[in-house]
Design a protein around this motif. Structure first.
Motif, PDB file in Angstrom:
ATOM      1  N   ALA A  43      15.371 -35.614   7.213  1.00  0.00           N
ATOM      2  CA  ALA A  43      15.377 -36.566   8.324  1.00  0.00           C
ATOM      3  C   ALA A  43      15.181 -37.967   7.792  1.00  0.00           C
ATOM      4  O   ALA A  43      14.675 -38.177   6.681  1.00  0.00           O
ATOM      5  CB  ALA A  43      14.265 -36.231   9.315  1.00  0.00           C
ATOM      6  N   THR A  44      15.621 -38.940   8.589  1.00  0.00           N
ATOM      7  CA  THR A  44      15.291 -40.331   8.294  1.00  0.00           C
ATOM      8  C   THR A  44      13.827 -40.539   8.667  1.00  0.00           C
ATOM      9  O   THR A  44      13.208 -39.693   9.326  1.00  0.00           O
ATOM     10  CB  THR A  44      16.171 -41.285   9.107  1.00  0.00           C
ATOM     11  OG1 THR A  44      15.846 -41.140  10.509  1.00  0.00           O
ATOM     12  CG2 THR A  44      17.653 -40.973   8.916  1.00  0.00           C
ATOM     13  N   LEU A  45      13.263 -41.665   8.282  1.00  0.00           N
ATOM     14  CA  LEU A  45      11.862 -41.908   8.609  1.00  0.00           C
ATOM     15  C   LEU A  45      11.681 -42.040  10.120  1.00  0.00           C
ATOM     16  O   LEU A  45      10.698 -41.547  10.674  1.00  0.00           O
ATOM     17  CB  LEU A  45      11.357 -43.163   7.900  1.00  0.00           C
ATOM     18  CG  LEU A  45       9.840 -43.388   7.993  1.00  0.00           C
ATOM     19  CD1 LEU A  45       9.077 -42.218   7.382  1.00  0.00           C
ATOM     20  CD2 LEU A  45       9.445 -44.692   7.313  1.00  0.00           C
ATOM     21  N   ALA A  46      12.641 -42.677  10.786  1.00  0.00           N
ATOM     22  CA  ALA A  46      12.553 -42.809  12.247  1.00  0.00           C
ATOM     23  C   ALA A  46      12.606 -41.431  12.906  1.00  0.00           C
ATOM     24  O   ALA A  46      11.873 -41.162  13.865  1.00  0.00           O
ATOM     25  CB  ALA A  46      13.682 -43.693  12.764  1.00  0.00           C
ATOM     26  N   GLN A  47      13.471 -40.559  12.400  1.00  0.00           N
ATOM     27  CA  GLN A  47      13.551 -39.202  12.948  1.00  0.00           C
ATOM     28  C   GLN A  47      12.260 -38.430  12.675  1.00  0.00           C
ATOM     29  O   GLN A  47      11.826 -37.622  13.490  1.00  0.00           O
ATOM     30  CB  GLN A  47      14.746 -38.472  12.350  1.00  0.00           C
ATOM     31  CG  GLN A  47      16.099 -38.996  12.820  1.00  0.00           C
ATOM     32  CD  GLN A  47      17.262 -38.402  12.032  1.00  0.00           C
ATOM     33  OE1 GLN A  47      17.099 -37.929  10.901  1.00  0.00           O
ATOM     34  NE2 GLN A  47      18.455 -38.451  12.624  1.00  0.00           N
ATOM     35  N   LEU A  73       7.376 -36.121  15.020  1.00  0.00           N
ATOM     36  CA  LEU A  73       5.932 -36.002  15.164  1.00  0.00           C
ATOM     37  C   LEU A  73       5.505 -36.364  16.587  1.00  0.00           C
ATOM     38  O   LEU A  73       4.620 -35.715  17.159  1.00  0.00           O
ATOM     39  CB  LEU A  73       5.228 -36.918  14.155  1.00  0.00           C
ATOM     40  CG  LEU A  73       3.693 -36.900  14.183  1.00  0.00           C
ATOM     41  CD1 LEU A  73       3.162 -35.484  13.982  1.00  0.00           C
ATOM     42  CD2 LEU A  73       3.138 -37.839  13.127  1.00  0.00           C
ATOM     43  N   GLU A  74       6.138 -37.387  17.156  1.00  0.00           N
ATOM     44  CA  GLU A  74       5.846 -37.742  18.550  1.00  0.00           C
ATOM     45  C   GLU A  74       6.165 -36.575  19.486  1.00  0.00           C
ATOM     46  O   GLU A  74       5.374 -36.234  20.370  1.00  0.00           O
ATOM     47  CB  GLU A  74       6.664 -38.970  18.957  1.00  0.00           C
ATOM     48  CG  GLU A  74       6.238 -40.261  18.275  1.00  0.00           C
ATOM     49  CD  GLU A  74       7.204 -41.402  18.520  1.00  0.00           C
ATOM     50  OE1 GLU A  74       6.802 -42.564  18.337  1.00  0.00           O
ATOM     51  OE2 GLU A  74       8.372 -41.126  18.878  1.00  0.00           O
ATOM     52  N   SER A  75       7.320 -35.958  19.272  1.00  0.00           N
ATOM     53  CA  SER A  75       7.729 -34.826  20.106  1.00  0.00           C
ATOM     54  C   SER A  75       6.796 -33.640  19.916  1.00  0.00           C
ATOM     55  O   SER A  75       6.395 -32.979  20.890  1.00  0.00           O
ATOM     56  CB  SER A  75       9.165 -34.430  19.768  1.00  0.00           C
ATOM     57  OG  SER A  75       9.564 -33.276  20.485  1.00  0.00           O
ATOM     58  N   THR A  87       1.321 -36.873   5.451  1.00  0.00           N
ATOM     59  CA  THR A  87       2.685 -36.577   4.995  1.00  0.00           C
ATOM     60  C   THR A  87       3.625 -37.701   5.372  1.00  0.00           C
ATOM     61  O   THR A  87       4.489 -38.110   4.577  1.00  0.00           O
ATOM     62  CB  THR A  87       3.169 -35.249   5.600  1.00  0.00           C
ATOM     63  OG1 THR A  87       2.278 -34.203   5.217  1.00  0.00           O
ATOM     64  CG2 THR A  87       4.571 -34.909   5.127  1.00  0.00           C
ATOM     65  N   LEU A  88       3.473 -38.223   6.578  1.00  0.00           N
ATOM     66  CA  LEU A  88       4.301 -39.338   7.034  1.00  0.00           C
ATOM     67  C   LEU A  88       4.062 -40.572   6.169  1.00  0.00           C
ATOM     68  O   LEU A  88       5.017 -41.275   5.770  1.00  0.00           O
ATOM     69  CB  LEU A  88       3.973 -39.640   8.493  1.00  0.00           C
ATOM     70  CG  LEU A  88       4.926 -40.552   9.250  1.00  0.00           C
ATOM     71  CD1 LEU A  88       6.313 -39.933   9.352  1.00  0.00           C
ATOM     72  CD2 LEU A  88       4.370 -40.832  10.640  1.00  0.00           C
ATOM     73  N   ALA A  89       2.801 -40.835   5.850  1.00  0.00           N
ATOM     74  CA  ALA A  89       2.472 -41.985   5.010  1.00  0.00           C
ATOM     75  C   ALA A  89       3.063 -41.831   3.606  1.00  0.00           C
ATOM     76  O   ALA A  89       3.584 -42.790   3.026  1.00  0.00           O
ATOM     77  CB  ALA A  89       0.957 -42.154   4.928  1.00  0.00           C
ATOM     78  N   LEU A  90       3.003 -40.607   3.052  1.00  0.00           N
ATOM     79  CA  LEU A  90       3.571 -40.378   1.719  1.00  0.00           C
ATOM     80  C   LEU A  90       5.089 -40.497   1.742  1.00  0.00           C
ATOM     81  O   LEU A  90       5.693 -41.013   0.784  1.00  0.00           O
ATOM     82  CB  LEU A  90       3.158 -38.987   1.213  1.00  0.00           C
ATOM     83  CG  LEU A  90       3.564 -38.648  -0.226  1.00  0.00           C
ATOM     84  CD1 LEU A  90       2.973 -39.660  -1.210  1.00  0.00           C
ATOM     85  CD2 LEU A  90       3.148 -37.229  -0.589  1.00  0.00           C
TER      86      LEU A  90
END
Length: 485
Positions: A406-410, A415-417, A303-306
């Protein structure tokens, strides 16, 4: 009391003390032996002609708290399952990274965004454009590596399942064999305690793979069931478990859409609902990693990659891209979409049109991926559009994960959180299970061989030996006196 009866009493006392001393020595010698249960000598008064006739040895008994042992095995199963899950989540956290951590996804995105900003300040500088390309390739490579690692961990879990199944079959065969030997030795009137110790140790090993209930049967045999009621061994032939290990696992593969195997019992593969019969232990932990935890992480990476792909492939981010054309990032050279999202994180790459080593041109980073000719060297519009697309708060692709705007950084920070939260939750659960196991196993060990108590018994046997020896000595002196008359 006649001299003969007194002598018989003393001899039986010496025999009992000798056997008791052997029992104490065995206990002390095996105080650290896994599966060893404390021995106690059972004695009773022996009568001869209605009067006391010394001491009779009734046998050697194993002293085991069956309830505490069952609790320890259940706690050990739970501990093994949590440890398996925690191992995967620790590795997952290392893959995703922590905020600001070098080598993580967030760090790779920051590097790409910084390169875009620097190139926007000097769009004519080819070194800065080359840095944009390099950082974009680094971001794609980081996603590729994370996806590959997730599938590798699924493969490791699949291999671990095969190991557990092999160990389970071997353990059950050994218990069945020991059942037969114990039954024979018991029927012959001999002491099978050493074999019972071995059987206990084997069942303890089995219980780390699947939770076990032990039920006593006649002639010293035992039957084994899982805590959910599946039969492992009841009789002379144990259940046969099978599992078909996959040589390689790809993203999106499941037991329902591929040759990936679930547990096979007596030749029949279990359904998803039947797998609960073997819930608990390392076996379930490995199945959870392979079929739940790892696929979930893969979906999130895809999902992140898309999301990354779609942001830079939109008309707002790059007006030079035609309908259906490939954008800054591609799915193996083509435009990605929701229908091909499975495994996208492992396939994502920078468009070859931007890479001089693949026949592309760096100026397309400044002029547009689909531009036919190079625009003005000082034009910053395209670079600014790319930066704005990454910074725009928008909905995630409709894959059912990473919800919200969200922005991509968010998105990456979220996902990190999320990954860290999962790891902390399972780590806390694992700590509780470890503590419970240590507490119960400590109580079980305390109920076993106590060296102080055994030494106290040894002193008592020494005193009993001395007393019986003194009786025999007195009888000898009396016989000497009689013979001298």
């Amino acid at each position: 009391m006649s001299i003969a009866k007194a002598l018989s009493n003393a001899v039986s006392g010496l025999t009992a003390t000798a056997r008791g001393t052997e029992t104490v020595a065995s206990n002390l010698a095996n105080i650290m032996t896994p599966g060893y249960a404390r021995r106690e000598m059972a004695v009773s008064a022996q009568t001869m002609g209605g009067a006391g006739g010394g001491v009779r040895i009734d046998g050697i008994t194993r002293v085991v708290n069956a309830g505490l042992m069952a609790e320890m095995r259940a706690a050990g199963s739970a501990q093994a399952e949590a440890a398996t899950r925690l191992q995967f989540l620790n590795a997952a956290e290392d893959l995703i990274g922590l905020p600001g951590e070098a080598g993580g996804l967030g760090s790779a995105l920051s590097g790409f965004q910084s390169a875009l900003l620097e190139a926007g300040a000097r769009p004519d500088d080819e070194l800065r454009l080359a840095n944009v390309l390099s950082s974009a390739q680094g971001l794609a490579s980081r996603l590729n590596a994370a996806s590959d690692a997730v599938q590798a961990m699924r493969g490791e879990a699949d291999h671990a399942i095969a190991r557990d199944v092999a160990a389970l079959n071997t353990g059950l065969e050994r218990v069945a064999y020991l059942n037969k030997r114990i039954s024979i030795i018991t029927a012959e009137g001999n002491d099978p305690s050493s074999l019972v110790d071995e059987r206990q140790a084997v069942i303890d090993q089995i219980s780390t793979i699947v939770p076990v209930q032990e039920i006593a049967r006649e002639h010293g045999k035992v039957a084994l069931f899982t805590t959910e009621g599946a039969t492992l061994l009841d009789g002379s032939t144990p259940a046969q478990f099978g599992f078909a290990e996959m040589p390689q696992i790809a993203a999106g593969q499941t037991p329902d859409n591929s040759l990936m195997s679930r547990l096979v019992v007596n030749g029949a593969e279990l359904s998803a609902s039947q797998m609960r019969l073997f819930a608990g232990g390392s076996l379930q932990g490995h199945f959870s990693v392979r079929d739940e935890l790892a696929p979930q992480l893969q979906q999130e990476l895809d999902t992140l990659a898309l999301d990354l792909h779609d942001r830079l492939a939109s008309a707002a981010a790059d007006p030079t891209i035609g309908a259906g054309g490939a954008g800054f990032f591609t799915d193996g050279g083509s435009r990605a979409d929701l229908s091909t999202v499975v495994g996208l994180a492992g396939r994502l790459s920078v468009n070859a049109a931007l890479d001089p080593t693949q026949g592309g041109d760096l100026w397309r980073i400044r002029s547009g991926t689909g531009a036919a000719t190079a625009g003005p060297a000082g034009d910053t519009a395209q670079l600014n559009r790319l930066t704005a697309a990454l910074d725009k708060a928008q909905a995630a692709p409709a894959t059912g994960v990473l919800l919200g705007n969200a922005t991509l950084a968010q998105r990456i920070a979220g996902l990190e959180s999320l990954t860290s939260t999962r790891r902390v939750s399972v780590e806390a659960d694992s700590a509780i299970r470890n503590s419970r196991y240590e507490t119960i196993s400590g109580r079980f060990m305390a109920d076993g061989v106590d060296s102080d108590a055994e030494m106290q018994k040894l002193l008592e046997y020494e005193q009993a030996y001395a007393a019986n020896a003194r009786v025999i000595q007195a009888i000898e002196e009396m016989m000497d006196q009689i013979l001298r008359l």
